[in-house]
Design a protein around this motif. Structure first.
Motif, PDB file in Angstrom:
ATOM      1  N   ALA A   1       2.432 -20.573 -15.347  1.00 23.39           N
ATOM      2  CA  ALA A   1       2.589 -20.386 -16.791  1.00 23.39           C
ATOM      3  C   ALA A   1       4.041 -20.571 -17.225  1.00 23.39           C
ATOM      4  O   ALA A   1       4.315 -21.120 -18.283  1.00 23.39           O
ATOM      5  CB  ALA A   1       2.085 -19.007 -17.199  1.00 23.39           C
ATOM      6  N   LYS A   2       4.980 -20.097 -16.383  1.00 26.56           N
ATOM      7  CA  LYS A   2       6.399 -20.159 -16.745  1.00 26.56           C
ATOM      8  C   LYS A   2       7.248 -20.099 -15.487  1.00 26.56           C
ATOM      9  O   LYS A   2       6.963 -19.338 -14.571  1.00 26.56           O
ATOM     10  CB  LYS A   2       6.740 -18.979 -17.665  1.00 26.56           C
ATOM     11  CG  LYS A   2       8.163 -18.880 -18.107  1.00 26.56           C
ATOM     12  CD  LYS A   2       8.445 -19.768 -19.287  1.00 26.56           C
ATOM     13  CE  LYS A   2       9.867 -19.528 -19.773  1.00 26.56           C
ATOM     14  NZ  LYS A   2      10.409 -20.645 -20.471  1.00 26.56           N
ATOM     15  N   VAL A   3       8.285 -20.922 -15.457  1.00 30.55           N
ATOM     16  CA  VAL A   3       9.291 -20.871 -14.386  1.00 30.55           C
ATOM     17  C   VAL A   3      10.556 -20.313 -15.023  1.00 30.55           C
ATOM     18  O   VAL A   3      11.068 -20.875 -15.988  1.00 30.55           O
ATOM     19  CB  VAL A   3       9.556 -22.272 -13.780  1.00 30.55           C
ATOM     20  CG1 VAL A   3      10.634 -22.189 -12.710  1.00 30.55           C
ATOM     21  CG2 VAL A   3       8.277 -22.864 -13.212  1.00 30.55           C
ATOM     22  N   PHE A   4      11.053 -19.195 -14.516  1.00 34.19           N
ATOM     23  CA  PHE A   4      12.189 -18.497 -15.110  1.00 34.19           C
ATOM     24  C   PHE A   4      13.531 -18.829 -14.462  1.00 34.19           C
ATOM     25  O   PHE A   4      14.556 -18.334 -14.914  1.00 34.19           O
ATOM     26  CB  PHE A   4      11.972 -16.979 -15.048  1.00 34.19           C
ATOM     27  CG  PHE A   4      10.803 -16.510 -15.859  1.00 34.19           C
ATOM     28  CD1 PHE A   4      10.931 -16.279 -17.215  1.00 34.19           C
ATOM     29  CD2 PHE A   4       9.562 -16.304 -15.265  1.00 34.19           C
ATOM     30  CE1 PHE A   4       9.864 -15.843 -17.967  1.00 34.19           C
ATOM     31  CE2 PHE A   4       8.481 -15.871 -16.012  1.00 34.19           C
ATOM     32  CZ  PHE A   4       8.628 -15.639 -17.374  1.00 34.19           C
ATOM     33  N   VAL A   5      13.527 -19.612 -13.385  1.00 32.76           N
ATOM     34  CA  VAL A   5      14.766 -19.890 -12.649  1.00 32.76           C
ATOM     35  C   VAL A   5      14.982 -21.383 -12.497  1.00 32.76           C
ATOM     36  O   VAL A   5      14.069 -22.183 -12.685  1.00 32.76           O
ATOM     37  CB  VAL A   5      14.750 -19.223 -11.253  1.00 32.76           C
ATOM     38  CG1 VAL A   5      14.731 -17.711 -11.365  1.00 32.76           C
ATOM     39  CG2 VAL A   5      13.585 -19.731 -10.416  1.00 32.76           C
ATOM     40  N   LYS A   6      16.224 -21.735 -12.129  1.00 30.09           N
ATOM     41  CA  LYS A   6      16.559 -23.135 -11.865  1.00 30.09           C
ATOM     42  C   LYS A   6      17.411 -23.204 -10.603  1.00 30.09           C
ATOM     43  O   LYS A   6      17.955 -22.189 -10.148  1.00 30.09           O
ATOM     44  CB  LYS A   6      17.282 -23.753 -13.056  1.00 30.09           C
ATOM     45  CG  LYS A   6      18.570 -23.055 -13.422  1.00 30.09           C
ATOM     46  CD  LYS A   6      19.174 -23.634 -14.683  1.00 30.09           C
ATOM     47  CE  LYS A   6      20.449 -22.860 -14.970  1.00 30.09           C
ATOM     48  NZ  LYS A   6      20.931 -22.997 -16.290  1.00 30.09           N
ATOM     49  N   VAL A   7      17.538 -24.392 -10.063  1.00 28.59           N
ATOM     50  CA  VAL A   7      18.324 -24.603  -8.842  1.00 28.59           C
ATOM     51  C   VAL A   7      19.765 -24.154  -9.071  1.00 28.59           C
ATOM     52  O   VAL A   7      20.357 -24.427 -10.119  1.00 28.59           O
ATOM     53  CB  VAL A   7      18.275 -26.087  -8.422  1.00 28.59           C
ATOM     54  CG1 VAL A   7      19.219 -26.351  -7.258  1.00 28.59           C
ATOM     55  CG2 VAL A   7      16.859 -26.491  -8.059  1.00 28.59           C
ATOM     56  N   GLY A   8      20.304 -23.425  -8.085  1.00 29.62           N
ATOM     57  CA  GLY A   8      21.674 -22.932  -8.156  1.00 29.62           C
ATOM     58  C   GLY A   8      21.815 -21.557  -8.787  1.00 29.62           C
ATOM     59  O   GLY A   8      22.878 -20.945  -8.731  1.00 29.62           O
TER      60      GLY A   8
END
Length: 82
Positions: A25-32
């Motif tokens: 439904a949702k991705v709350f993080v990103k690479v790094g």
């Protein structure tokens, strides 16, 4: 989850897996990104319920293996840590 096992009792690991089949439904993080224990990483929707998957320890996200709207299987890797 402990590296190389399926236990998952809040012990540091190099990844997070989906606890159930469902749709991201949702991705709350990103690479790094630096995350702390308890931070919400991903929301997976299954059977009309949304389940927030949280970090079990402080870590740095090295890879996001999924995207919003994607169907995931039980125990599929979602987030990889450094």
């Amino acid at each position: 989850m402990v590296k190389g096992t399926e236990s998952g009792h809040g012990v540091a690991s190099d990844h997070i897996k989906s606890p159930m089949p469902g749709t991201v439904a949702k991705v709350f993080v990103k690479v790094g990104q630096h995350v702390k224990a308890g931070d919400t990483l991903v929301a997976v929707e299954s059977m009309k319920m949304e389940y927030n998957i949280k970090a079990t320890h402080d870590a740095v996200v090295s890879e996001v293996l999924i995207k919003e709207g994607q169907f995931v299987e039980m125990r599929q890797r979602l987030i990889q840590f450094k």
